[in-house]
Design a protein around this motif. Structure first.
Motif, PDB file in Angstrom:
ATOM      1  N   PHE A 140       0.850  -1.184   0.000  1.00  0.00           N
ATOM      2  CA  PHE A 140       0.000   0.000   0.000  1.00  0.00           C
ATOM      3  C   PHE A 140       0.889   1.238   0.000  1.00  0.00           C
ATOM      4  O   PHE A 140       1.982   1.212   0.558  1.00  0.00           O
ATOM      5  N   GLY A 141       0.395   2.306  -0.613  1.00  0.00           N
ATOM      6  CA  GLY A 141       1.188   3.533  -0.606  1.00  0.00           C
ATOM      7  C   GLY A 141       0.592   4.607  -1.488  1.00  0.00           C
ATOM      8  O   GLY A 141      -0.628   4.787  -1.540  1.00  0.00           O
ATOM      9  N   VAL A 142       1.471   5.277  -2.225  1.00  0.00           N
ATOM     10  CA  VAL A 142       1.098   6.455  -3.001  1.00  0.00           C
ATOM     11  C   VAL A 142       1.612   6.307  -4.424  1.00  0.00           C
ATOM     12  O   VAL A 142       2.724   5.822  -4.651  1.00  0.00           O
ATOM     13  N   ALA A 143       0.790   6.755  -5.388  1.00  0.00           N
ATOM     14  CA  ALA A 143       1.198   6.822  -6.790  1.00  0.00           C
ATOM     15  C   ALA A 143       1.135   8.275  -7.233  1.00  0.00           C
ATOM     16  O   ALA A 143       0.244   9.027  -6.822  1.00  0.00           O
ATOM     17  N   HIS A 144       2.084   8.661  -8.058  1.00  0.00           N
ATOM     18  CA  HIS A 144       2.098  10.014  -8.617  1.00  0.00           C
ATOM     19  C   HIS A 144       2.243   9.885 -10.124  1.00  0.00           C
ATOM     20  O   HIS A 144       3.116   9.175 -10.617  1.00  0.00           O
ATOM     21  N   LEU A 145       1.369  10.568 -10.865  1.00  0.00           N
ATOM     22  CA  LEU A 145       1.391  10.544 -12.322  1.00  0.00           C
ATOM     23  C   LEU A 145       1.522  11.961 -12.833  1.00  0.00           C
ATOM     24  O   LEU A 145       0.810  12.869 -12.367  1.00  0.00           O
ATOM     25  N   GLY A 146       2.423  12.155 -13.758  1.00  0.00           N
ATOM     26  CA  GLY A 146       2.608  13.469 -14.348  1.00  0.00           C
ATOM     27  C   GLY A 146       2.639  13.373 -15.856  1.00  0.00           C
ATOM     28  O   GLY A 146       3.063  12.374 -16.426  1.00  0.00           O
ATOM     29  N   ALA A 147       2.163  14.413 -16.497  1.00  0.00           N
ATOM     30  CA  ALA A 147       2.188  14.529 -17.950  1.00  0.00           C
ATOM     31  C   ALA A 147       2.352  16.016 -18.274  1.00  0.00           C
ATOM     32  O   ALA A 147       2.437  16.843 -17.375  1.00  0.00           O
ATOM     33  N   ILE A 148       2.362  16.341 -19.529  1.00  0.00           N
ATOM     34  CA  ILE A 148       2.527  17.738 -19.927  1.00  0.00           C
ATOM     35  C   ILE A 148       1.403  18.574 -19.323  1.00  0.00           C
ATOM     36  O   ILE A 148       0.228  18.368 -19.607  1.00  0.00           O
ATOM     37  N   GLY A 149       1.759  19.498 -18.441  1.00  0.00           N
ATOM     38  CA  GLY A 149       0.799  20.441 -17.878  1.00  0.00           C
ATOM     39  C   GLY A 149      -0.093  19.943 -16.757  1.00  0.00           C
ATOM     40  O   GLY A 149      -0.915  20.708 -16.260  1.00  0.00           O
TER      41      GLY A 149
END
Length: 166
Positions: free
Chosen positions: A104-113
């Motif tokens: 269990f934990g944390v997910a971070h997703l990034g994309a343009i903007g």
């Protein structure tokens, strides 16, 4: 005094067994290639490539605690990172060590903007094949569930690489 003698006798009797426990692997560190098939729903999927790093410390002979970090990257500056923690059950059978885990934990997703962070959970397992001494080759598969951008992603993460046992 008789209690002290009994206690000393018990310690002397158990000391060979306690000493033998000191040579069992106390944990492992894994570093390898990781592939993540992200399913955003409605037929939108992405194939991401990256790495996974994890460390496990055994708390009981068959039970360990895992800290897992993975980073995956794709087209259009898409990147995902997962920080996961939880228990792992494993057993050694000859050169093989199969294991199962729930993290269990944390997910971070990034994309343009844009970017988002959410709760993440992974359920999976794998197998280590001891190559030599403390070095093993690991193959692992996890179902990784995230809730990014107000949706649910049901992902499959495949990882392979070297595990160093200590």
């Amino acid at each position: 005094m008789p209690k002290l003698y009994r206690f000393a006798l018990i310690l002397i009797t158990l000391s060979p067994a306690l000493h033998a426990q000191a040579f069992l692997p106390r944990g492992n560190v894994f570093l390898g290639y990781s592939y993540n098939h992200m399913d955003f729903g409605q037929g939108v999927t992405r194939n991401l490539n990256g790495y996974e790093f994890s460390g496990e410390g055994q708390v009981l002979p068959l039970l360990g605690l895992v800290a897992d970090y993975s980073g995956h990257y794709g087209r259009d500056s898409l990147h995902e990172q997962n920080f996961l923690f939880g228990p792992r059950v494993s057993v050694s059978v000859g050169h093989f060590t199969p294991f199962g885990q729930i993290l269990f934990g944390v997910a971070h997703l990034g994309a343009i903007g844009s970017s988002d962070t959410s709760f993440a959970q992974a359920v999976g397992g794998g197998i280590d094949y001891r190559l030599t001494g403390p070095v093993a080759w690991r193959n692992q598969i996890d179902y990784l569930r995230t809730s990014l951008f107000n949706g649910t992603q049901n992902n499959v993460r495949l990882s392979t690489g070297l595990a160093f046992r200590f």
